[in-house]
Design a protein around this motif. Sequence first.
Motif, mmCIF file in Angstrom:
data_model
loop_
_atom_site.group_PDB
_atom_site.id
_atom_site.type_symbol
_atom_site.label_atom_id
_atom_site.label_comp_id
_atom_site.label_asym_id
_atom_site.label_seq_id
_atom_site.Cartn_x
_atom_site.Cartn_y
_atom_site.Cartn_z
ATOM 1 N N LYS A 30 24.160 -41.090 26.035
ATOM 2 C CA LYS A 30 23.330 -40.816 27.216
ATOM 3 C C LYS A 30 22.023 -41.615 27.175
ATOM 4 C CE LYS A 30 22.739 -36.793 29.337
ATOM 5 N NZ LYS A 30 22.314 -35.399 29.658
ATOM 6 N N ILE A 31 21.399 -41.675 25.997
ATOM 7 C CA ILE A 31 20.152 -42.446 25.868
ATOM 8 C C ILE A 31 20.408 -43.909 26.224
ATOM 9 C CG2 ILE A 31 18.333 -43.199 24.276
ATOM 10 C CD1 ILE A 31 18.269 -40.216 24.640
ATOM 11 N N ALA A 32 21.495 -44.431 25.636
ATOM 12 C CA ALA A 32 21.804 -45.846 25.848
ATOM 13 C C ALA A 32 22.054 -46.124 27.322
ATOM 14 C CB ALA A 32 23.018 -46.243 25.007
ATOM 15 N N ALA A 33 22.775 -45.206 27.977
ATOM 16 C CA ALA A 33 23.140 -45.424 29.379
ATOM 17 C C ALA A 33 21.957 -45.226 30.319
ATOM 18 C CB ALA A 33 24.276 -44.458 29.755
ATOM 19 N N SER A 34 21.006 -44.383 29.901
ATOM 20 C CA SER A 34 19.943 -43.977 30.827
ATOM 21 C C SER A 34 18.956 -45.090 31.165
ATOM 22 C CB SER A 34 19.145 -42.818 30.221
ATOM 23 O OG SER A 34 18.315 -43.311 29.172
ATOM 24 N N GLY A 35 18.733 -45.962 30.234
ATOM 25 C CA GLY A 35 17.697 -46.969 30.453
ATOM 26 C C GLY A 35 16.286 -46.405 30.345
ATOM 27 N N VAL A 36 16.152 -45.125 30.032
ATOM 28 C CA VAL A 36 14.813 -44.534 29.858
ATOM 29 C C VAL A 36 14.341 -44.816 28.422
ATOM 30 C CG1 VAL A 36 13.470 -42.396 29.863
ATOM 31 C CG2 VAL A 36 15.345 -42.722 31.519
ATOM 32 N N PRO A 37 13.134 -45.347 28.290
ATOM 33 C CA PRO A 37 12.645 -45.662 26.933
ATOM 34 C C PRO A 37 12.482 -44.408 26.079
ATOM 35 C CG PRO A 37 11.283 -46.740 28.605
ATOM 36 C CD PRO A 37 12.177 -45.773 29.325
ATOM 37 N N VAL A 38 13.078 -44.437 24.882
ATOM 38 C CA VAL A 38 12.892 -43.366 23.902
ATOM 39 C C VAL A 38 12.444 -44.011 22.593
ATOM 40 C CG1 VAL A 38 13.983 -41.503 22.591
ATOM 41 C CG2 VAL A 38 14.639 -41.903 24.976
ATOM 42 N N ALA A 39 11.249 -43.663 22.154
ATOM 43 C CA ALA A 39 10.712 -44.237 20.913
ATOM 44 C C ALA A 39 10.611 -43.159 19.845
ATOM 45 C CB ALA A 39 9.343 -44.850 21.165
ATOM 46 N N LEU A 40 10.731 -43.583 18.598
ATOM 47 C CA LEU A 40 10.608 -42.640 17.491
ATOM 48 C C LEU A 40 9.263 -42.832 16.777
ATOM 49 C CD1 LEU A 40 12.455 -40.477 15.971
ATOM 50 C CD2 LEU A 40 13.341 -41.631 18.020
ATOM 51 N N GLY A 41 8.694 -41.745 16.280
ATOM 52 C CA GLY A 41 7.350 -41.774 15.695
ATOM 53 C C GLY A 41 7.305 -42.265 14.262
ATOM 54 N N PHE A 42 7.884 -43.420 14.030
ATOM 55 C CA PHE A 42 7.765 -44.017 12.695
ATOM 56 C C PHE A 42 6.458 -44.798 12.652
ATOM 57 C CE2 PHE A 42 12.569 -43.688 12.685
ATOM 58 C CZ PHE A 42 12.608 -42.669 11.738
ATOM 59 N N ASN A 43 5.381 -44.054 12.532
ATOM 60 C CA ASN A 43 4.037 -44.617 12.669
ATOM 61 C C ASN A 43 3.710 -45.680 11.630
ATOM 62 O OD1 ASN A 43 4.183 -42.201 10.933
ATOM 63 N ND2 ASN A 43 2.053 -42.691 10.515
ATOM 64 N N ARG A 44 4.367 -45.608 10.462
ATOM 65 C CA ARG A 44 3.974 -46.532 9.395
ATOM 66 C C ARG A 44 4.267 -47.989 9.721
ATOM 67 N NH1 ARG A 44 6.001 -42.920 4.223
ATOM 68 N NH2 ARG A 44 5.002 -41.012 4.953
ATOM 69 N N ARG A 45 5.203 -48.202 10.636
ATOM 70 C CA ARG A 45 5.448 -49.586 11.077
ATOM 71 C C ARG A 45 4.183 -50.205 11.654
ATOM 72 N NH1 ARG A 45 11.213 -51.056 13.524
ATOM 73 N NH2 ARG A 45 12.552 -49.730 12.236
ATOM 74 N N PHE A 46 3.239 -49.354 12.086
ATOM 75 C CA PHE A 46 2.038 -49.853 12.741
ATOM 76 C C PHE A 46 0.837 -49.889 11.806
ATOM 77 C CE2 PHE A 46 4.891 -48.075 15.900
ATOM 78 C CZ PHE A 46 5.068 -49.186 16.705
ATOM 79 N N ASP A 47 1.036 -49.499 10.557
ATOM 80 C CA ASP A 47 -0.026 -49.648 9.567
ATOM 81 C C ASP A 47 -0.351 -51.133 9.427
ATOM 82 O OD1 ASP A 47 -1.634 -48.657 7.138
ATOM 83 O OD2 ASP A 47 -0.340 -50.209 6.270
ATOM 84 N N ALA A 48 -1.638 -51.465 9.475
ATOM 85 C CA ALA A 48 -2.030 -52.882 9.466
ATOM 86 C C ALA A 48 -1.513 -53.594 8.222
ATOM 87 C CB ALA A 48 -3.550 -52.999 9.554
ATOM 88 N N GLY A 49 -1.556 -52.911 7.081
ATOM 89 C CA GLY A 49 -1.112 -53.540 5.838
ATOM 90 C C GLY A 49 0.386 -53.780 5.824
ATOM 91 N N PHE A 50 1.161 -52.764 6.156
ATOM 92 C CA PHE A 50 2.610 -52.908 6.116
ATOM 93 C C PHE A 50 3.076 -53.929 7.166
ATOM 94 C CE2 PHE A 50 2.874 -48.221 4.558
ATOM 95 C CZ PHE A 50 2.428 -48.609 3.324
ATOM 96 N N ALA A 51 2.465 -53.844 8.346
ATOM 97 C CA ALA A 51 2.857 -54.776 9.413
ATOM 98 C C ALA A 51 2.528 -56.213 9.025
ATOM 99 C CB ALA A 51 2.154 -54.396 10.721
ATOM 100 N N SER A 52 1.374 -56.387 8.390
ATOM 101 C CA SER A 52 0.997 -57.732 7.954
ATOM 102 C C SER A 52 1.951 -58.239 6.869
ATOM 103 C CB SER A 52 -0.442 -57.712 7.436
ATOM 104 O OG SER A 52 -0.718 -58.860 6.664
ATOM 105 N N ALA A 53 2.276 -57.368 5.921
ATOM 106 C CA ALA A 53 3.199 -57.778 4.846
ATOM 107 C C ALA A 53 4.537 -58.209 5.432
ATOM 108 C CB ALA A 53 3.389 -56.631 3.852
ATOM 109 N N ARG A 54 5.031 -57.405 6.379
ATOM 110 C CA ARG A 54 6.320 -57.746 6.977
ATOM 111 C C ARG A 54 6.238 -59.080 7.741
ATOM 112 N NH1 ARG A 54 8.594 -56.712 12.518
ATOM 113 N NH2 ARG A 54 10.860 -56.506 12.223
ATOM 114 N N ALA A 55 5.156 -59.258 8.492
ATOM 115 C CA ALA A 55 5.011 -60.499 9.252
ATOM 116 C C ALA A 55 4.938 -61.707 8.316
ATOM 117 C CB ALA A 55 3.756 -60.428 10.131
ATOM 118 N N ARG A 56 4.280 -61.519 7.184
ATOM 119 C CA ARG A 56 4.128 -62.636 6.250
ATOM 120 C C ARG A 56 5.437 -62.906 5.499
ATOM 121 N NH1 ARG A 56 -1.738 -61.690 3.485
ATOM 122 N NH2 ARG A 56 -1.240 -63.733 2.584
#
Lengths: 336, 336, 336, 336
Positions: free
Chosen positions: C112-138
């Motif tokens: 249903k989520i896939a078919a709906s086209g409605v955005p559903v995001a999960l709260g994996f906040n650590r992906r947005f930590d400046a350090g972790f995000a920078s490490a991944r980008a590098r």
Amino acid sequence: MTARPMRFGLIGTGRIGQVHAAGIAADPDTTLAWVCDPIVDGARTVAARYGGTVSDTAEELIASGEVDAVLVASPTPTHVDLIERAVDAGIPVLCEKPIDLDIARVEALRPKIAASGVPVALGFNRRFDAGFASARARVAAGEIGELEQLAIISRDPAPPPASYIGASGGIFRDMTIHDFDMARFFLPDIVEVSAVGTAAFDVGAREHGDFDTAVAVLRAATGAIVTITNSRHSAVGYDQRIEAFGAGGMLQVANAPSSLVSLSTAEAVEARPPYQEFFVERYAGAYRAELSEFVRLVRGETSTSPTFEDGRAALILADAAQRSATEHVAVQVDLD
Amino acid sequence: MTARPMRFGLIGTGRIGQVHAAGIAADPDTTLAWVCDPIVDGARTVAARYGGTVSDTAEELIASGEVDAVLVASPTPTHVDLIERAVDAGIPVLCEKPIDLDIARVEALRPKIAASGVPVALGFNRRFDAGFASARARVAAGEIGELEQLAIISRDPAPPPASYIGASGGIFRDMTIHDFDMARFFLPDIVEVSAVGTAAFDVGAREHGDFDTAVAVLRAATGAIVTITNSRHSAVGYDQRIEAFGAGGMLQVANAPSSLVSLSTAEAVEARPPYQEFFVERYAGAYRAELSEFVRLVRGETSTSPTFEDGRAALILADAAQRSATEHVAVQVDLD
Amino acid sequence: MTARPMRFGLIGTGRIGQVHAAGIAADPDTTLAWVCDPIVDGARTVAARYGGTVSDTAEELIASGEVDAVLVASPTPTHVDLIERAVDAGIPVLCEKPIDLDIARVEALRPKIAASGVPVALGFNRRFDAGFASARARVAAGEIGELEQLAIISRDPAPPPASYIGASGGIFRDMTIHDFDMARFFLPDIVEVSAVGTAAFDVGAREHGDFDTAVAVLRAATGAIVTITNSRHSAVGYDQRIEAFGAGGMLQVANAPSSLVSLSTAEAVEARPPYQEFFVERYAGAYRAELSEFVRLVRGETSTSPTFEDGRAALILADAAQRSATEHVAVQVDLD
Amino acid sequence: MTARPMRFGLIGTGRIGQVHAAGIAADPDTTLAWVCDPIVDGARTVAARYGGTVSDTAEELIASGEVDAVLVASPTPTHVDLIERAVDAGIPVLCEKPIDLDIARVEALRPKIAASGVPVALGFNRRFDAGFASARARVAAGEIGELEQLAIISRDPAPPPASYIGASGGIFRDMTIHDFDMARFFLPDIVEVSAVGTAAFDVGAREHGDFDTAVAVLRAATGAIVTITNSRHSAVGYDQRIEAFGAGGMLQVANAPSSLVSLSTAEAVEARPPYQEFFVERYAGAYRAELSEFVRLVRGETSTSPTFEDGRAALILADAAQRSATEHVAVQVDLD
């Protein structure tokens, strides 16, 4: 130091044999009496620098009556025989790891060693690293409370030649064996081993069905969990770290810096030169302390030298890791 | 927080004025009531973002009856007049450093401030930096025993325009003044100043007979020695460090990292990105705490806000440093 | 920022709901329009501080026509229903982790989520930590060459109450789930999971047959190996580190210091205060960035928000870890 | 190493003499041929451990015809005479710092040294510290651009006995003299000296009108400014740091750790044991390198050994610092 220096017979004059020769020569408590290698030129070169009578057979060295102790630094397949001959002759042995690649041969020798009363020590030099030894002593002193997790990182600077890999018994028996012993230095009674390995970069590892990258997770009887992380290469220099985590905090052993200088610029700050290159440099002090402790063992003094039993236990863990990584199961072990 | 927010009149909407406007708007205890700048567009822009009635004269702002406190962030030559007007109107003032470039004008104003009973605070924001404040509190708590030496390193990322240098009163009155106050934060009673300066790289400094590189050594009445090291540039980012050395050890305040990430390669290990760029970033928390503390001062609560007296003392030290660097003598000072 | 602020409906006003309420209120791009909690006093308190219409049912909030997006911060068992209702109403959702403790319910909702086209995001906040995000980008930029090993250390300061443990689904679904997502942030395609767990210290864990100490080893399709190390307590503060090891070096993300001050005495040198205490402090910036990125997702802009698919994948890995730790086998997984 | 080992005559067998004796004995390029001390038991003890003919007069040693080089480690007042005698005999000298406490005696000897062509080196061992030498080489290689500021921190672990202070010539001639030479290692041409001193804690310093705490600021002909910070005590261990600041960044030489282990608990994190204790430990490698370089000097090879001229320059700076600290003026110096 008032006693006559202990006379060593060195068997094997490859890289690690040379390290030991230099150590024996430099220690006022020891002297290099005999040096043997079937490639007799190697023995000659070592004797020229550090002294000692040259031979191309271990039999001659052991029978000479001129050695108080034997240091075995020859290829692994010769270890069991050489230990046995020395013990038969009543001469204490310090043998490089591993005892053998085949646990059956180790088990076969085990009762004789136990019955002989002749000291047999294993060359797990890292137990004598000032940092690791201090961390372990401080864990034992309760500085971090109950030990719950132990992380050992051990990465060599570069993979050995493919031919070496082929005869090595695989990464767990050849390289991780040091880390299995280090795990047991903190937590002697290991009851379970899980391991994962991959051949990420090394042609030699791929060729011989070996791994160049591996993680082993051990469970101790206390409930503590040990994580060992290995790689056959490391761009940053020899990567040798330990982190002991307990109920009350952490003790961390850092990599050894090669310089006290750091550079800060507009690109990066506090950048230091790569870590010390490899074991000869990083474990120089550990080799000296290992030798001193073995001398104490031979003299019948209190000694913390790792024993034949420690060599056997590490090999059992290595075998379990090899099986776990191949069969994708956790392997229960009994080190008694 | 149950009280009505304190209504601020902001005078001056340059870079530092904007920092204060944002801070006043963000703090639930304060509100931006009036904003004035002779360049009225600047005032309008600030008011549009953070609120407040706009004016092009400070007189109007002070006379409005709608401000509980005045924040002076206008050019230095206007400070003395604006403080005086506000005090005459019975309105507390938080004034950016320095009070003036001419100590005679400061001394002339001093008795009126003292007699008025109106709170006048100086914008020595660094006293409110969490690191510096903690170091000072821990020195006071005796963690390093008697304080014997204090080293303050303060380097800006890049020199200001030559025109700014010309009107700045020189590096000691413009830049080191923060460090003189920081010295007094730890050791209020300074009795001697020696200073050395050079124009190593900056055209503006050379043009105006100023220094871009300077060291000042202060002697405190306690016998402690303070060393201040300044530069108008710093390739590695804003360089703001303190080291307090005492009979029992050291307290060190490090530069603020801009990232938790470090890179290790075959070229260099543990390299981190350059430090935080400049004061807006590094002292963001300090500006917030400075404002809170000023609010407490105005409310008649216990407050550690630096005062007019602190502003005067810092200027006396700056004058002494200027003389010392020019005449090559140590200069005795009396801050009473 | 020229657009009208996005109107959020917040469902759930416990600790994490309050963090989100504060974030929504502080972000100029978002506003708190509705707040709901069956314990309506909680909703009232939040609305009093941050605004919004109060309700005790999510139905009312969703049906209000006054919310552009829903933030689900209610207890885990309610997530699937709430996501479904919001999607049925065509309203985008940001849902706290995990989606559910039962993968069957997640799989049932998935089409249903896939078919709906409605955005559903999960709260994996650590992906947005400046350090972790920078490490991944590098890592992605090739700074350490091919990624071969990834070590994630994640230790909470103290265990939750035993009652929480009982309803948590176990450490892997409750706590490690963040680390499984972090592993996939670097290496999305995980193919095998081995895990070891123990109950070393926590009464709640023992009571409920859960672990308080765990290690999970993941194998990625690339051959890279991920090691996750968890504990439910950490004396030194919140322990959140990442080390990415590649053919050309390492990128390390250190723990966040709580101070720039270090103390050196005759007992110990360079000692710093413990690390930041817990996620509210350590991931303050990450929560802000998570919200911004979700706003972009809702607006149809390019966004890196983790999705329902990421939430499902993390739960599959958690289930595999639970089985591995219980059955002592490595578990193959297929995240497609 | 093919040459016959260079035969040394050691004059003086106090603490520093013993360090040199051990170094000469350990270096394969050198041998201890004669040892002399008027307290002949000291000479006997040293000779017993490291070899050499014993004497109680330097005359006998110099006249023996059996020494290729003389190492002067006797009390300062004897240095000038001993250098002169050795040079008269055509024997190269490595003399401990300072040459003398009286610059007039140094100036009187200077022409003879210059005319003789006999190598005379000064024992400024810190030039050979791997960290300091590397920092200097990297400054010279341009890694931080133009050198603008140099900070030298040098603190001894504990003050010497009061009787030593009385004969030492004061902190600048006795202790700072190493730092003056270090300043000249980076910036040979110093033109101005300002110094401030205090007696903060040491009874001996107070008794003899000396300082135990001092700061010296030097100006180089290049415009660069050097700051030297001294204390006669340091709770944290031997404090020996250098920070070179240039237009493009910084090179920092850290204190030498005594261990790789750090402890983190709920009280403090990353706490390491105190730094190495004193010069014997910290500069062990520097003493070895100093000796090797002197051997090269004697052999007529390219050598970086500091010379009699360097010893004279350091003393001139020490005299200037003493005058500056006493008279509260900056002192211009001419080192030509």
